[in-house]
Design an enzyme around this catalytic site. Structure first.
Site: not given
Ligand code: THU
Length: 135
Positions: A58, A93
Site C-alpha cells: 500500500e 499503511c
Molecule cells: N504487507 C503488506 O504489504 N501490506 C500489509 O498491509 C500487510 C503486510 C507485507 C509486508 C511483508 O512483506 C509481508 O506482507 C508479510 O508481513
C-alpha cells in the site's frame, strides 16, 4: 463521475502482487490505488534482509503515485494471494493512506478465497486525530 469499479481495481492489485519482492515472508501483496483522474497506480511489498525496512504494498503504491503527480485517491484494492482469507492494510499503511484518501473512500481486500471485504478507509482508520494538521 464514473462509478468506481472495485472488481477491476482488485484485478490490478492481484497482478501487482506477482511483482512482490517477498523472499523472507513468502507473502505477496499487491495494491491498486484509483486516482481522482481515473489513473490506476499499483504497488507491491518490497522486503529487505534488514526486515524492519520492508515496505508494504500500500505504501509502495502511495509513494509511486505521489511521485508521479497523483495526490488524491478515490479507492484502494489490496490482494493477498498467499492467504485464503482477506488481509487488510496494516496500521502504518492506514495512517499513510489517510493523508491522501477521504474517510468515505472505498477499500476492497481479498485473499485467494471467495471472501472479499469491502469497507471504507474511515472504518479501517477511525478517530484520525491528526487529520486537521493536513492541508
Ligand atoms: N504487507 C503488506 O504489504 N501490506 C500489509 O498491509 C500487510 C503486510 C507485507 C509486508 C511483508 O512483506 C509481508 O506482507 C508479510 O508481513
Amino acid at each position: 463521475m464514473k462509478q468506481v469499479n472495485l472488481e477491476e481495481l482488485f484485478a490490478e492489485a492481484r497482478k501487482a502482487a506477482d511483482f512482490a519482492y517477498a523472499p523472507y515472508s513468502k507473502f505477496r501483496v499487491g495494491a491498486a490505488l484509483l486516482a481522482d483522474d481515473g489513473t490506476v497506480i499499483t504497488g507491491c511489498n518490497v522486503e529487505n534482509r534488514s526486515f524492519g525496512l520492508t515496505i508494504c504494498a500500500e505504501r509502495s503504491a502511495v509513494v509511486k503515485a505521489v511521485s508521479g503527480g497523483h495526490r488524491s485517491f478515490k479507492a484502494l484494492a489490496v490482494s493477498t494471494p498467499d492467504s485464503e482469507a482477506p488481509v487488510g492494510p496494516c496500521g502504518a499503511c492506514r495512517q499513510v493512506l489517510s493523508e491522501f484518501m477521504e474517510p468515505s473512500s472505498p477499500v476492497l481486500f481479498a485473499g485467494s478465497g471467495n471472501e472479499k471485504v469491502e469497507t471504507t478507509l474511515g472504518i479501517l482508520y477511525p478517530f484520525d486525530s491528526l487529520h486537521d494538521l493536513g492541508s
